[in-house]
Design a protein around this motif. Structure first.
Motif, PDB file in Angstrom:
ATOM      1  N   GLN A   1       0.826  -1.211   0.000  1.00  0.00           N
ATOM      2  CA  GLN A   1       0.000   0.000   0.000  1.00  0.00           C
ATOM      3  C   GLN A   1       0.855   1.252   0.000  1.00  0.00           C
ATOM      4  OE1 GLN A   1      -2.492   0.815   3.425  1.00  0.00           O
ATOM      5  NE2 GLN A   1      -3.204   2.728   2.522  1.00  0.00           N
ATOM      6  N   ILE A   2       0.523   2.165  -0.922  1.00  0.00           N
ATOM      7  CA  ILE A   2       1.199   3.452  -1.019  1.00  0.00           C
ATOM      8  C   ILE A   2       0.219   4.559  -0.654  1.00  0.00           C
ATOM      9  CG2 ILE A   2       2.238   5.109  -2.617  1.00  0.00           C
ATOM     10  CD1 ILE A   2       3.302   2.727  -4.214  1.00  0.00           C
ATOM     11  N   TYR A   3       0.611   5.388   0.310  1.00  0.00           N
ATOM     12  CA  TYR A   3      -0.142   6.592   0.635  1.00  0.00           C
ATOM     13  C   TYR A   3       0.543   7.715  -0.141  1.00  0.00           C
ATOM     14  CZ  TYR A   3      -2.979   9.724   3.486  1.00  0.00           C
ATOM     15  OH  TYR A   3      -3.901  10.648   3.913  1.00  0.00           O
ATOM     16  N   PRO A   4      -0.034   8.170  -1.258  1.00  0.00           N
ATOM     17  CA  PRO A   4       0.738   8.975  -2.217  1.00  0.00           C
ATOM     18  C   PRO A   4       1.293  10.281  -1.675  1.00  0.00           C
ATOM     19  CG  PRO A   4      -1.605   8.937  -2.799  1.00  0.00           C
ATOM     20  CD  PRO A   4      -1.398   7.909  -1.725  1.00  0.00           C
ATOM     21  N   ARG A   5       0.623  10.904  -0.715  1.00  0.00           N
ATOM     22  CA  ARG A   5       1.147  12.153  -0.142  1.00  0.00           C
ATOM     23  C   ARG A   5       2.497  11.936   0.543  1.00  0.00           C
ATOM     24  NH1 ARG A   5      -2.915  16.117   0.586  1.00  0.00           N
ATOM     25  NH2 ARG A   5      -1.597  17.182   2.095  1.00  0.00           N
ATOM     26  N   SER A   6       2.762  10.688   0.923  1.00  0.00           N
ATOM     27  CA  SER A   6       3.900  10.430   1.812  1.00  0.00           C
ATOM     28  C   SER A   6       4.947   9.495   1.247  1.00  0.00           C
ATOM     29  CB  SER A   6       3.375   9.840   3.138  1.00  0.00           C
ATOM     30  OG  SER A   6       2.560  10.772   3.803  1.00  0.00           O
ATOM     31  N   PHE A   7       4.847   9.136  -0.029  1.00  0.00           N
ATOM     32  CA  PHE A   7       5.777   8.135  -0.542  1.00  0.00           C
ATOM     33  C   PHE A   7       7.037   8.767  -1.137  1.00  0.00           C
ATOM     34  CE2 PHE A   7       6.940   4.435  -3.311  1.00  0.00           C
ATOM     35  CZ  PHE A   7       7.159   3.555  -2.272  1.00  0.00           C
ATOM     36  N   GLN A   8       6.878   9.678  -2.098  1.00  0.00           N
ATOM     37  CA  GLN A   8       8.023  10.369  -2.684  1.00  0.00           C
ATOM     38  C   GLN A   8       7.554  11.632  -3.377  1.00  0.00           C
ATOM     39  OE1 GLN A   8      11.589   9.543  -2.735  1.00  0.00           O
ATOM     40  NE2 GLN A   8      11.447  11.701  -3.276  1.00  0.00           N
ATOM     41  N   ASP A   9       8.202  12.738  -3.046  1.00  0.00           N
ATOM     42  CA  ASP A   9       7.917  14.036  -3.654  1.00  0.00           C
ATOM     43  C   ASP A   9       8.904  14.266  -4.798  1.00  0.00           C
ATOM     44  OD1 ASP A   9       7.498  16.717  -4.263  1.00  0.00           O
ATOM     45  OD2 ASP A   9       8.491  17.452  -2.456  1.00  0.00           O
ATOM     46  N   SER A  10       8.375  14.436  -6.024  1.00  0.00           N
ATOM     47  CA  SER A  10       9.269  14.617  -7.178  1.00  0.00           C
ATOM     48  C   SER A  10       9.449  16.071  -7.584  1.00  0.00           C
ATOM     49  CB  SER A  10       8.725  13.830  -8.378  1.00  0.00           C
ATOM     50  OG  SER A  10       7.576  14.458  -8.932  1.00  0.00           O
ATOM     51  N   ASN A  11       8.601  16.978  -7.059  1.00  0.00           N
ATOM     52  CA  ASN A  11       8.677  18.373  -7.528  1.00  0.00           C
ATOM     53  C   ASN A  11       9.008  19.382  -6.430  1.00  0.00           C
ATOM     54  OD1 ASN A  11       6.305  18.409  -6.115  1.00  0.00           O
ATOM     55  ND2 ASN A  11       4.981  18.945  -7.846  1.00  0.00           N
ATOM     56  N   GLY A  12       9.363  18.906  -5.244  1.00  0.00           N
ATOM     57  CA  GLY A  12       9.858  19.792  -4.199  1.00  0.00           C
ATOM     58  C   GLY A  12       8.826  20.617  -3.478  1.00  0.00           C
ATOM     59  N   ASP A  13       7.546  20.183  -3.496  1.00  0.00           N
ATOM     60  CA  ASP A  13       6.522  20.952  -2.772  1.00  0.00           C
ATOM     61  C   ASP A  13       6.217  20.368  -1.402  1.00  0.00           C
ATOM     62  OD1 ASP A  13       5.106  18.684  -3.424  1.00  0.00           O
ATOM     63  OD2 ASP A  13       3.465  19.714  -4.466  1.00  0.00           O
ATOM     64  N   GLY A  14       6.924  19.321  -1.007  1.00  0.00           N
ATOM     65  CA  GLY A  14       6.740  18.729   0.314  1.00  0.00           C
ATOM     66  C   GLY A  14       5.640  17.693   0.383  1.00  0.00           C
ATOM     67  N   ILE A  15       5.034  17.381  -0.772  1.00  0.00           N
ATOM     68  CA  ILE A  15       3.931  16.416  -0.840  1.00  0.00           C
ATOM     69  C   ILE A  15       4.271  15.384  -1.908  1.00  0.00           C
ATOM     70  CG2 ILE A  15       1.472  16.105  -1.320  1.00  0.00           C
ATOM     71  CD1 ILE A  15       1.078  19.037  -0.484  1.00  0.00           C
TER      72      ILE A  15
ATOM     73  N   ALA B   1      19.092   8.465   4.968  1.00  0.00           N
ATOM     74  CA  ALA B   1      19.331   9.032   6.301  1.00  0.00           C
ATOM     75  C   ALA B   1      20.213  10.268   6.251  1.00  0.00           C
ATOM     76  CB  ALA B   1      19.969   7.978   7.202  1.00  0.00           C
ATOM     77  N   GLY B   2      20.982  10.437   5.199  1.00  0.00           N
ATOM     78  CA  GLY B   2      21.877  11.575   5.117  1.00  0.00           C
ATOM     79  C   GLY B   2      21.259  12.815   4.532  1.00  0.00           C
ATOM     80  N   HIS B   3      19.995  12.743   4.182  1.00  0.00           N
ATOM     81  CA  HIS B   3      19.305  13.866   3.556  1.00  0.00           C
ATOM     82  C   HIS B   3      18.441  14.582   4.590  1.00  0.00           C
ATOM     83  CE1 HIS B   3      16.474  16.045   0.946  1.00  0.00           C
ATOM     84  NE2 HIS B   3      17.393  15.961   0.000  1.00  0.00           N
ATOM     85  N   ALA B   4      18.321  15.902   4.449  1.00  0.00           N
ATOM     86  CA  ALA B   4      17.562  16.691   5.433  1.00  0.00           C
ATOM     87  C   ALA B   4      16.136  16.185   5.590  1.00  0.00           C
ATOM     88  CB  ALA B   4      17.560  18.169   5.020  1.00  0.00           C
ATOM     89  N   GLN B   5      15.507  15.828   4.478  1.00  0.00           N
ATOM     90  CA  GLN B   5      14.140  15.305   4.531  1.00  0.00           C
ATOM     91  C   GLN B   5      14.115  13.807   4.205  1.00  0.00           C
ATOM     92  OE1 GLN B   5      12.088  17.036   5.944  1.00  0.00           O
ATOM     93  NE2 GLN B   5      12.288  19.200   5.434  1.00  0.00           N
ATOM     94  N   ALA B   6      15.163  13.120   4.591  1.00  0.00           N
ATOM     95  CA  ALA B   6      15.266  11.662   4.456  1.00  0.00           C
ATOM     96  C   ALA B   6      15.077  11.184   3.020  1.00  0.00           C
ATOM     97  CB  ALA B   6      14.276  10.967   5.392  1.00  0.00           C
ATOM     98  N   GLY B   7      15.412  12.039   2.041  1.00  0.00           N
ATOM     99  CA  GLY B   7      15.293  11.646   0.651  1.00  0.00           C
ATOM    100  C   GLY B   7      13.881  11.679   0.112  1.00  0.00           C
ATOM    101  N   PHE B   8      12.922  12.091   0.951  1.00  0.00           N
ATOM    102  CA  PHE B   8      11.527  12.166   0.503  1.00  0.00           C
ATOM    103  C   PHE B   8      11.282  13.397  -0.349  1.00  0.00           C
ATOM    104  CE2 PHE B   8       7.406  14.232   1.517  1.00  0.00           C
ATOM    105  CZ  PHE B   8       6.561  13.383   0.806  1.00  0.00           C
ATOM    106  N   SER B   9      11.869  14.521   0.017  1.00  0.00           N
ATOM    107  CA  SER B   9      11.581  15.793  -0.641  1.00  0.00           C
ATOM    108  C   SER B   9      12.780  16.727  -0.546  1.00  0.00           C
ATOM    109  CB  SER B   9      10.356  16.446   0.017  1.00  0.00           C
ATOM    110  OG  SER B   9      10.101  17.731  -0.516  1.00  0.00           O
ATOM    111  N   THR B  10      12.850  17.673  -1.497  1.00  0.00           N
ATOM    112  CA  THR B  10      13.861  18.736  -1.412  1.00  0.00           C
ATOM    113  C   THR B  10      13.299  19.980  -0.738  1.00  0.00           C
ATOM    114  OG1 THR B  10      13.216  19.527  -3.619  1.00  0.00           O
ATOM    115  CG2 THR B  10      15.033  17.930  -3.501  1.00  0.00           C
ATOM    116  N   SER B  11      12.044  19.931  -0.333  1.00  0.00           N
ATOM    117  CA  SER B  11      11.408  21.073   0.318  1.00  0.00           C
ATOM    118  C   SER B  11      11.957  21.270   1.734  1.00  0.00           C
ATOM    119  CB  SER B  11       9.891  20.858   0.373  1.00  0.00           C
ATOM    120  OG  SER B  11       9.260  21.857   1.142  1.00  0.00           O
TER     121      SER B  11
END
Length: 551
Positions: A23-37, A422-432
Motif C-alpha cells: 500500500q502506497i499513501y501517495p502524499r507520503s511516498f516520494q515528492d518529485s517536484n519539491g513541494d513537500g507532498i 538518512a543523510g538527507h535533510a528530509q530523508a530523501g523524501f523531498s527537497t522542500s
C-alpha cells in the motif's frame, strides 16, 4: 493510454489469490517536484524498491481531484488526477513502469460518498427537483427540526447535516463535507461503474474499495438500536467515539449491496486479470460481511475486515481464533490480511509499545502475516520497522485527530513521509524545507539507506522472507490447520498439493519450546530465523520462528 513499454506480467486471472500488495499513501511516498507532498512521478521513481522487495502489486490510496478535506477520500472528480499529484499522463507512466517491473497496480475507489464540491452534489443541493436531486441521501428533519434519525458519523456527532438551500438534511457517514451518495438510484450506480471502466481502460489491474459496506442505507431511515456495553469495541472507531454505542443495522451493511457488487464484478470481468479487495468496516459483523461479499464467483474476489487492524493484543490464541472465525463466517471466501494501514496505529507500536527489541518483533510479525491463509497488504514503511510517529497538535493535519485530541491523536502518526536516505535533510523524501507532515528523527535512523545490504535489518528480512514465501506455493494458496497453541507459541500447517509446511512463531520476549508433529520433517532454511531441533522438541528464541516441510 497505451504504452510501448514491455510488460513483465503474465496473464493470470487468479494472481490476486495469495498476492502480496504494497500500500502506497501517495502524499507520503516520494515528492518529485519539491513541494513537500508526494506525487505520482515520485511513486514511479521508487517502484524498483517495491519490485526488489518482492511485492506482487501496489495499492495506491486516492489521487483523484479533491479539496483534500479528508486527503483524497473526498473526491470531486472520479476521472482525473489532482494537480497536487500530477496528471493523467503521469499515471499512465506509472502504470507502464510498474508493469515493466512485473508489479500490478490497484487503485482506491471511494464510491460511498463524494466531496461536497463534486459537481454532482453542487447540483443536487441546488433544489429539490433538479436532475440530480436524488443522487445523494436527503431527508426532511423531524417536526421539531432535529435530524431524521439517530445515525452517527464515524468522525463524531450526527450523521446528518442541515442544508439551508434545500431546507433538508443530507447524510454523511464521515465529514460533513463528504455527503453520502444514494446508490439506490440506478443512475448513480451507472456513473460509478463508468468511472470504474475509465481506470480499467487506462490499464489498472484492480481496485481497493473504500468502506464497501457503507454503500447503501435503509430507505425507511430507521433508528439504529443501542449496542450493549459488553459488545462494544474500538476496531471501527476509536474508543472515545459514540459511533461505537450503536449497532449499525440501518446506516450501512444493507442487503441491497450484494446486487450492486454483482454489477461491479461484471464490469471487472469485461477486462482480463482484474481483481478487487473491499474494506469492510464493522465491529460486530465484519467477518460475516466478508463472507457474504466474497461468496461465489460473482462479487468481490477478496475483502478485509479489521480483526488484525484492531488494538486487541496479538496473542497466539487470537491468531487462531481469527482464522477459525473467518473459516466459519466465510467458508467460500478469501481474506486479505493487514497489520497496518493509513488509518490505524502502526502495528509495531500498537502491539509492541513495551517490546524492547522492536526489530525482532517486526520480523516475527511479518513472517506471521506472510504465512496466514489469504492475501496480504503491507503498508509503506512497514518493511523498515517504522513505529508510530508522535505528532504535535500544531502539526496535525487529520480532522479526525483534531476532533478527538488528545484522547485520540488521529491518523497522522502512521502517515508521515517515507524515509529513503538518512543523510538527507528530509530523508530523501523531498527537497522542500518543510514536508506536509514532519519526519521524525527516529524514522530517519531507519531509512532505506541504513538498512539495504545489512542482513540483520528489517528491510532485508522482508526481502528474504518474501523470496522464501514465493518458493513455497502453500503459503500463497494453501489451506491452514492450527496446532494447539500456548501462551507464547502459535503453530499451524500450510498445505497445497503434495507440499505441507509446518510453521511455529514465538510471540514472546522469552525463549519457548514447541513440539514438532509426528512424521518425517525436513527443516527449511532461507527465511532468516534461527532455532534448534532436538528430536521433536523445537527450541525457539525470543520472537523466533521455525519452518519445516513434510518429507
Amino acid at each position: 493510454m497505451t504504452s510501448s513499454v514491455t510488460s513483465a506480467l503474465k496473464s493470470d486471472k487468479d494472481w490476486w489469490r495469495g498476492a502480496v500488495i504494497y500500500q502506497i499513501y501517495p502524499r507520503s511516498f516520494q515528492d518529485s517536484n519539491g513541494d513537500g507532498i508526494g506525487d505520482l512521478k515520485g511513486i514511479t521513481d521508487r517502484l524498483e524498491h517495491i519490485a526488489r522487495l518482492g511485492a506482487d502489486a501496489i495499492w495506491i490510496s486516492p489521487f483523484f481531484t479533491s479539496p483534500m478535506k479528508d486527503f483524497g477520500y473526498d473526491v470531486s472528480n472520479y476521472v482525473d488526477v489532482d494537480p497536487m499529484f500530477g496528471t493523467l499522463a503521469d499515471f499512465d507512466g506509472l502504470i507502464a513502469e510498474a508493469h515493466r517491473l512485473g508489479v500490478r497496480v490497484m487503485i482506491d475507489l471511494v464510491m460511498s460518498h463524494t466531496s461536497d464540491q463534486h459537481p454532482w452534489f453542487v447540483e443536487s443541493r441546488s433544489s429539490r427537483d433538479n436532475p440530480k436531486a436524488d443522487w445523494y441521501v436527503w431527508s426532511d428533519g423531524k417536526p421539531d427540526g432535529t435530524p431524521p434519525n439517530n445515525w452517527l458519523s464515524i468522525f463524531g456527532g450526527p450523521g446528518w447535516q442541515w442544508d439551508p438551500t434545500r431546507m433538508q438534511y443530507y447524510m454523511h457517514n464521515f465529514l460533513t463535507s463528504q455527503p453520502d451518495l444514494n446508490l439506490h438510484n440506478p443512475q448513480v450506480q451507472d456513473e460509478l461503474l463508468n468511472a470504474t471502466r475509465f481506470w480499467l481502460k487506462r490499464g489498472v489491474d484492480g481496485f481497493r474499495l473504500d468502506t464497501i459496506n457503507f454503500y447503501f442505507h435503509d430507505l425507511e431511515l430507521r433508528d439504529n438500536p443501542a449496542l450493549a456495553l459488553e459488545r462494544r469495541n474500538a476496531s471501527t472507531a476509536p474508543a472515545v467515539n459514540p459511533y461505537n454505542f450503536q449497532e449499525h443495522l440501518y446506516d450501512k451493511n444493507r442487503p441491497e449491496n450484494l446486487e450492486f457488487l454483482k454489477r461491479f464484478r461484471a464490469v471487472l470481468d469485461e477486462f482480463p486479470d482484474i481483481a478487487a479487495v473491499g474494506e469492510v468496516g464493522d465491529s460486530q459483523r465484519g467477518l460475516e460481511i466478508v463472507g457474504e461479499y466474497t461468496s461465489g464467483d460473482d462479487k468481490m474476489q477478496m475483502c478485509y475486515a479489521f480483526e488484525f487492524l484492531a488494538p486487541d493484543a496479538l496473542t497466539p490464541q487470537r491468531v487462531a481464533d481469527v482464522q477459525a472465525a473467518f473459516a466459519t463466517a466465510a467458508p467460500e471466501g478469501w481474506a486479505c490480511w493487514a497489520f497496518s494501514n493509513h488509518d490505524v496505529v502502526r502495528h509495531v507500536s500498537r502491539w509492541g509499545a513495551d517490546v524492547a527489541d522492536k526489530d525482532a518483533y517486526a520480523k516475527v510479525l511479518s513472517a506471521l502475516l506472510l504465512t496466514q491463509r489469504g492475501s496480504v497488504c503491507i503498508y509503506e514503511g512497514e518493511e523498515l520497522g517504522l513505529t508510530e510517529a508522535d505528532i504535535a497538535f500544531e502539526d496535525l493535519q487529520d480532522p479526525y485527530g483534531i476532533q478527538f485530541w488528545p484522547e485520540f491523536k488521529g491518523r497522522d502518526g502512521c502517515r508521515t513521509p517515507m524515509v529513503w536516505d538518512a543523510g538527507h535533510a528530509q530523508a530523501g523524501f523531498s527537497t522542500s524545507d518543510k514536508t506536509w507532515l514532519p519526519i521524525p528523527a527516529e524514522h530517519k535512523a531507519r531509512a532505506v539507506s541504513t538498512q539495504v545490504g545489512n542482513d540483520a535489518s528489517v528491510l532485508e528480512h522482508y526481502r528474504r522472507f518474501l523470496s522464501f514465501r514465493k518458493q513455497h506455493p502453500s503459503f500463497a494458496k494453501g489451506g491452514i490447520e492450527f496446532l494447539p497453541v500456548s501462551d507464547s507459541v502459535v503453530g499451524y500447517t500450510r498445505s497445497k498439493g503434495n507440499e505441507t509446511i509446518v510453521c511455529f512463531f514465538n510471540l514472546s520476549p522469552a525463549a519457548a519450546t514447541a513440539a514438532l508433529p509426528d512424521g518425517n520433517w525436513e527443516v527449511l532454511e532461507g527465511h532468516g530465523f534461527e532455532s534448534s531441533l532436538n528430536g521433536r522438541n523445537i527450541e525457539l528464541p525470543a520472537w523466533g520462528a521455525f519452518f519445516a516441510r513434510y518429507a
